[in-house]
Design a protein around this motif. Structure first.
Motif, PDB file in Angstrom:
ATOM      1  N   VAL A   4       0.976  -1.314   0.099  1.00 64.09           N
ATOM      2  CA  VAL A   4       0.019   0.089  -0.054  1.00 64.09           C
ATOM      3  C   VAL A   4       0.939   1.211  -0.071  1.00 64.09           C
ATOM      4  O   VAL A   4       1.710   1.355   1.021  1.00 64.09           O
ATOM      5  N   HIS A   5       0.768   2.069  -0.891  1.00 60.97           N
ATOM      6  CA  HIS A   5       1.511   3.404  -1.014  1.00 60.97           C
ATOM      7  C   HIS A   5       0.405   4.567  -1.491  1.00 60.97           C
ATOM      8  O   HIS A   5      -0.409   4.175  -2.147  1.00 60.97           O
ATOM      9  N   THR A   6       0.842   5.548  -1.078  1.00 58.96           N
ATOM     10  CA  THR A   6      -0.018   6.934  -1.510  1.00 58.96           C
ATOM     11  C   THR A   6       0.970   7.852  -2.197  1.00 58.96           C
ATOM     12  O   THR A   6       2.089   8.104  -2.119  1.00 58.96           O
ATOM     13  N   GLN A   7       0.212   8.315  -3.231  1.00 59.96           N
ATOM     14  CA  GLN A   7       1.010   9.385  -4.137  1.00 59.96           C
ATOM     15  C   GLN A   7       0.392  10.599  -4.404  1.00 59.96           C
ATOM     16  O   GLN A   7      -0.855  10.422  -4.869  1.00 59.96           O
ATOM     17  N   PRO A   8       0.762  11.784  -3.925  1.00 53.32           N
ATOM     18  CA  PRO A   8       0.077  13.045  -4.064  1.00 53.32           C
ATOM     19  C   PRO A   8       0.115  13.204  -5.780  1.00 53.32           C
ATOM     20  O   PRO A   8       1.068  12.963  -6.468  1.00 53.32           O
ATOM     21  N   VAL A   9      -0.750  13.774  -6.105  1.00 49.55           N
ATOM     22  CA  VAL A   9      -1.320  14.300  -7.581  1.00 49.55           C
ATOM     23  C   VAL A   9      -1.648  15.783  -7.672  1.00 49.55           C
ATOM     24  O   VAL A   9      -2.825  15.907  -7.021  1.00 49.55           O
ATOM     25  N   ALA A  10      -1.056  16.334  -8.558  1.00 45.75           N
ATOM     26  CA  ALA A  10      -1.354  17.735  -8.840  1.00 45.75           C
ATOM     27  C   ALA A  10      -2.421  17.879  -9.767  1.00 45.75           C
ATOM     28  O   ALA A  10      -2.268  18.496 -10.706  1.00 45.75           O
ATOM     29  N   ALA A  11      -3.638  17.266  -9.539  1.00 45.93           N
ATOM     30  CA  ALA A  11      -4.847  17.293 -10.534  1.00 45.93           C
ATOM     31  C   ALA A  11      -6.001  16.904  -9.604  1.00 45.93           C
ATOM     32  O   ALA A  11      -5.909  16.285  -8.550  1.00 45.93           O
TER      33      ALA A  11
END
Length: 75
Positions: A4-11
């Protein structure tokens, strides 16, 4: 094994969902993704279960980064 990983997305979430729902992008992502609002963008979390438990975290993070780049490039 689960990853489980989380990635910020600029959208915004609707643009991320649209990119993931586009059949043309299907080979570029994995089928089990969670997208939630996060300020002006969103937070993308990938859940991945592997049968042999041998998917390195770098591959999981690479998948998230590829999705982020796909969506952010559409601006």
């Amino acid at each position: 094994m689960e990853h489980v990983h989380t990635q910020p997305v600029a959208a915004p979430p609707d643009r991320v969902f649209a990119a993931l729902a586009d059949i043309e992008n299907l080979p570029r992502y994995v089928p089990r993704l969670e997208v939630s609002p996060d300020g002006d963008g969103c937070r993308l979390t990938l859940f991945l279960a592997t049968a042999r438990g041998d998917a390195p975290d770098s591959e999981v993070m690479g998948t998230l980064d590829a999705i982020r780049r796909l969506v952010e490039a559409e601006e």
